[in-house]
Design a protein around this motif. Structure first.
Motif, PDB file in Angstrom:
ATOM      1  N   GLY B  58       8.739   1.296  13.685  1.00 46.84           N
ATOM      2  CA  GLY B  58       8.576   1.130  12.246  1.00 46.84           C
ATOM      3  C   GLY B  58       7.663  -0.019  11.878  1.00 46.84           C
ATOM      4  N   ARG B  59       7.670  -1.056  12.746  1.00 49.47           N
ATOM      5  CA  ARG B  59       6.897  -2.255  12.444  1.00 49.47           C
ATOM      6  C   ARG B  59       5.410  -1.967  12.435  1.00 49.47           C
ATOM      7  NH1 ARG B  59       8.229  -5.615  16.799  1.00 49.47           N
ATOM      8  NH2 ARG B  59       6.194  -5.192  17.697  1.00 49.47           N
ATOM      9  N   ARG B  60       4.961  -1.159  13.426  1.00 46.89           N
ATOM     10  CA  ARG B  60       3.551  -0.830  13.500  1.00 46.89           C
ATOM     11  C   ARG B  60       3.060  -0.085  12.261  1.00 46.89           C
ATOM     12  NH1 ARG B  60       1.340  -0.204  19.122  1.00 46.89           N
ATOM     13  NH2 ARG B  60       1.602  -2.331  19.913  1.00 46.89           N
ATOM     14  N   PRO B  61       3.752   0.991  11.841  1.00 47.22           N
ATOM     15  CA  PRO B  61       3.315   1.673  10.609  1.00 47.22           C
ATOM     16  C   PRO B  61       3.344   0.749   9.393  1.00 47.22           C
ATOM     17  CG  PRO B  61       4.837   3.051  11.820  1.00 47.22           C
ATOM     18  CD  PRO B  61       4.831   1.729  12.514  1.00 47.22           C
ATOM     19  N   LEU B  62       4.332  -0.114   9.312  1.00 46.43           N
ATOM     20  CA  LEU B  62       4.401  -1.032   8.175  1.00 46.43           C
ATOM     21  C   LEU B  62       3.190  -1.956   8.182  1.00 46.43           C
ATOM     22  CD1 LEU B  62       5.844  -2.281   5.763  1.00 46.43           C
ATOM     23  CD2 LEU B  62       7.173  -3.678   7.351  1.00 46.43           C
ATOM     24  N   ALA B  63       2.885  -2.531   9.337  1.00 44.62           N
ATOM     25  CA  ALA B  63       1.718  -3.402   9.446  1.00 44.62           C
ATOM     26  C   ALA B  63       0.446  -2.632   9.112  1.00 44.62           C
ATOM     27  CB  ALA B  63       1.629  -3.988  10.856  1.00 44.62           C
ATOM     28  N   GLY B  64       0.354  -1.419   9.653  1.00 44.67           N
ATOM     29  CA  GLY B  64      -0.815  -0.587   9.381  1.00 44.67           C
ATOM     30  C   GLY B  64      -0.951  -0.273   7.911  1.00 44.67           C
ATOM     31  N   LEU B  65       0.167   0.038   7.255  1.00 46.38           N
ATOM     32  CA  LEU B  65       0.143   0.326   5.820  1.00 46.38           C
ATOM     33  C   LEU B  65      -0.398  -0.856   5.039  1.00 46.38           C
ATOM     34  CD1 LEU B  65       1.048   1.927   3.228  1.00 46.38           C
ATOM     35  CD2 LEU B  65       3.253   0.824   3.463  1.00 46.38           C
ATOM     36  N   LEU B  66       0.084  -2.048   5.338  1.00 43.86           N
ATOM     37  CA  LEU B  66      -0.363  -3.240   4.618  1.00 43.86           C
ATOM     38  C   LEU B  66      -1.849  -3.501   4.840  1.00 43.86           C
ATOM     39  CD1 LEU B  66       2.714  -5.551   5.288  1.00 43.86           C
ATOM     40  CD2 LEU B  66       2.018  -4.578   3.091  1.00 43.86           C
ATOM     41  N   ILE B  67      -2.297  -3.346   6.097  1.00 44.46           N
ATOM     42  CA  ILE B  67      -3.706  -3.607   6.389  1.00 44.46           C
ATOM     43  C   ILE B  67      -4.601  -2.586   5.683  1.00 44.46           C
ATOM     44  CG2 ILE B  67      -5.430  -3.596   8.228  1.00 44.46           C
ATOM     45  CD1 ILE B  67      -3.296  -4.790  10.056  1.00 44.46           C
ATOM     46  N   VAL B  68      -4.215  -1.311   5.764  1.00 46.93           N
ATOM     47  CA  VAL B  68      -5.012  -0.267   5.109  1.00 46.93           C
ATOM     48  C   VAL B  68      -5.024  -0.484   3.599  1.00 46.93           C
ATOM     49  CG1 VAL B  68      -5.062   2.187   4.563  1.00 46.93           C
ATOM     50  CG2 VAL B  68      -4.751   1.445   6.920  1.00 46.93           C
ATOM     51  N   LEU B  69      -3.877  -0.859   3.058  1.00 47.59           N
ATOM     52  CA  LEU B  69      -3.787  -1.151   1.628  1.00 47.59           C
ATOM     53  C   LEU B  69      -4.760  -2.268   1.255  1.00 47.59           C
ATOM     54  CD1 LEU B  69      -1.984   0.112  -0.528  1.00 47.59           C
ATOM     55  CD2 LEU B  69      -0.363  -1.727  -0.184  1.00 47.59           C
ATOM     56  N   LEU B 105       2.606   0.541  -6.049  1.00 47.51           N
ATOM     57  CA  LEU B 105       3.193   1.682  -5.354  1.00 47.51           C
ATOM     58  C   LEU B 105       3.157   1.465  -3.843  1.00 47.51           C
ATOM     59  CD1 LEU B 105       4.370   4.529  -5.595  1.00 47.51           C
ATOM     60  CD2 LEU B 105       2.040   5.417  -5.437  1.00 47.51           C
ATOM     61  N   GLY B 106       2.021   1.038  -3.333  1.00 44.37           N
ATOM     62  CA  GLY B 106       1.897   0.802  -1.902  1.00 44.37           C
ATOM     63  C   GLY B 106       2.867  -0.250  -1.408  1.00 44.37           C
ATOM     64  N   LEU B 107       2.975  -1.337  -2.164  1.00 41.02           N
ATOM     65  CA  LEU B 107       3.904  -2.398  -1.777  1.00 41.02           C
ATOM     66  C   LEU B 107       5.346  -1.928  -1.847  1.00 41.02           C
ATOM     67  CD1 LEU B 107       2.344  -5.631  -3.301  1.00 41.02           C
ATOM     68  CD2 LEU B 107       2.584  -5.020  -0.905  1.00 41.02           C
ATOM     69  N   SER B 108       5.662  -1.095  -2.840  1.00 39.26           N
ATOM     70  CA  SER B 108       7.029  -0.561  -2.935  1.00 39.26           C
ATOM     71  C   SER B 108       7.353   0.284  -1.714  1.00 39.26           C
ATOM     72  CB  SER B 108       7.182   0.278  -4.201  1.00 39.26           C
ATOM     73  OG  SER B 108       6.863  -0.493  -5.330  1.00 39.26           O
ATOM     74  N   LEU B 109       6.392   1.115  -1.291  1.00 35.12           N
ATOM     75  CA  LEU B 109       6.597   1.918  -0.086  1.00 35.12           C
ATOM     76  C   LEU B 109       6.813   1.016   1.125  1.00 35.12           C
ATOM     77  CD1 LEU B 109       3.920   4.732  -0.533  1.00 35.12           C
ATOM     78  CD2 LEU B 109       6.390   5.003  -0.539  1.00 35.12           C
ATOM     79  N   GLY B 110       5.981  -0.024   1.211  1.00 37.33           N
ATOM     80  CA  GLY B 110       6.125  -0.949   2.324  1.00 37.33           C
ATOM     81  C   GLY B 110       7.467  -1.648   2.305  1.00 37.33           C
ATOM     82  N   ALA B 111       7.900  -2.066   1.113  1.00 35.46           N
ATOM     83  CA  ALA B 111       9.193  -2.738   0.996  1.00 35.46           C
ATOM     84  C   ALA B 111      10.324  -1.795   1.374  1.00 35.46           C
ATOM     85  CB  ALA B 111       9.370  -3.260  -0.421  1.00 35.46           C
ATOM     86  N   ALA B 112      10.218  -0.525   0.955  1.00 32.47           N
ATOM     87  CA  ALA B 112      11.253   0.446   1.296  1.00 32.47           C
ATOM     88  C   ALA B 112      11.317   0.632   2.802  1.00 32.47           C
ATOM     89  CB  ALA B 112      10.960   1.772   0.596  1.00 32.47           C
TER      90      ALA B 112
END
Lengths: 107, 122
Positions: B58-69, B105-112
């Motif tokens: 889960g950590r990798r996708p979360l990190a990836g989401l933040l970087i892509v965002l 929205l992106g941050l909310s997804l990341g927080a979830a």
């Protein structure tokens, strides 16, 4: 659009704030680059990232000094020209950092 | 005038030059968004590097989401700046931008996702 507060002093303060905005951005770019370089497993990538952010930061600081020289009296012709190339370069620098971050993430 | 690509010069020739305070304010707003995108990229790197109690799946996708965002925000910020500058030069109303809602929205997804990871590890 030009109101009662279009005073040369206001103009100089605006320039100063813009110059500071560039300085802050330069520092942020350096900080993220340093973090990324530290977390990077590959030495060559770390060196490349550091070279990029040092070049970008120095460029931004030079830009901040040259473009927004805080002369509170004169009208500087530069400020009438939108900083398209400079802003694009800043955008590209951030995108390259993001891509490098993804590379570090998957390796 | 230094030698530049034509489309870069095109903005300077577009419409009429506005009060430089607006050009400078637009520039500062762009830089503020750029610093926000840098913070997102840094957060992504930080999550991957330091949130080691979170499971890697889960950590990798979360990190990836933040970087892509962060990277996407930088590109959107430039587009916002360009279109706003063009609107200023035409004395048009500034174009509405969706940067803030998309980031929210992106941050909310990341927080979830982060919440899920924390609960899974708990």
């Amino acid at each position: 659009m030009a109101g009662a507060d279009d005073h040369p002093l206001q103009r100089g303060l605006q320039r100063e704030r813009t110059s500071l905005a560039w300085s802050r951005t330069a520092l942020s770019v350096l900080a993220v680059g340093a973090l990324l370089a530290k977390q990077s497993g590959s030495l060559s990538l770390a060196v490349a990232v550091l070279a990029l952010v040092v070049a970008a930061s120095v460029g931004m600081l030079v830009l901040a000094d040259r473009r927004h020289r805080t002369d509170h009296r004169a009208t500087a012709p530069h400020e009438f020209v939108p900083a398209t190339a400079e802003n694009l370069a800043a955008t590209v620098a951030v995108v390259v950092l993001a891509l490098s971050g993804l590379v570090v993430l998957v390796t | 005038m230094s030698r530049r690509w034509h489309w870069i010069d095109r903005l300077a020739e577009h419409g009429t030059t506005p009060d430089p305070r607006f050009t400078l304010a637009n520039e500062r707003t762009f830089l503020a968004w750029i610093r926000t995108s840098l913070a997102l990229v840094a957060a992504g790197i930080g999550v991957e590097a330091f949130a080691t109690d979170l499971p890697a799946w889960g950590r990798r996708p979360l990190a990836g989401l933040l970087i892509v965002l962060g990277g996407t925000l930088a590109l959107s910020a430039f587009q916002r700046w360009y279109r706003s500058e063009a609107a200023l030069r035409r004395s048009d109303p500034l174009p509405s931008n969706h940067l803030a809602p998309v980031i929210a929205l992106g941050l909310s997804l990341g927080a979830a996702l982060a919440l899920v990871l924390v609960l899974v590890e708990w």
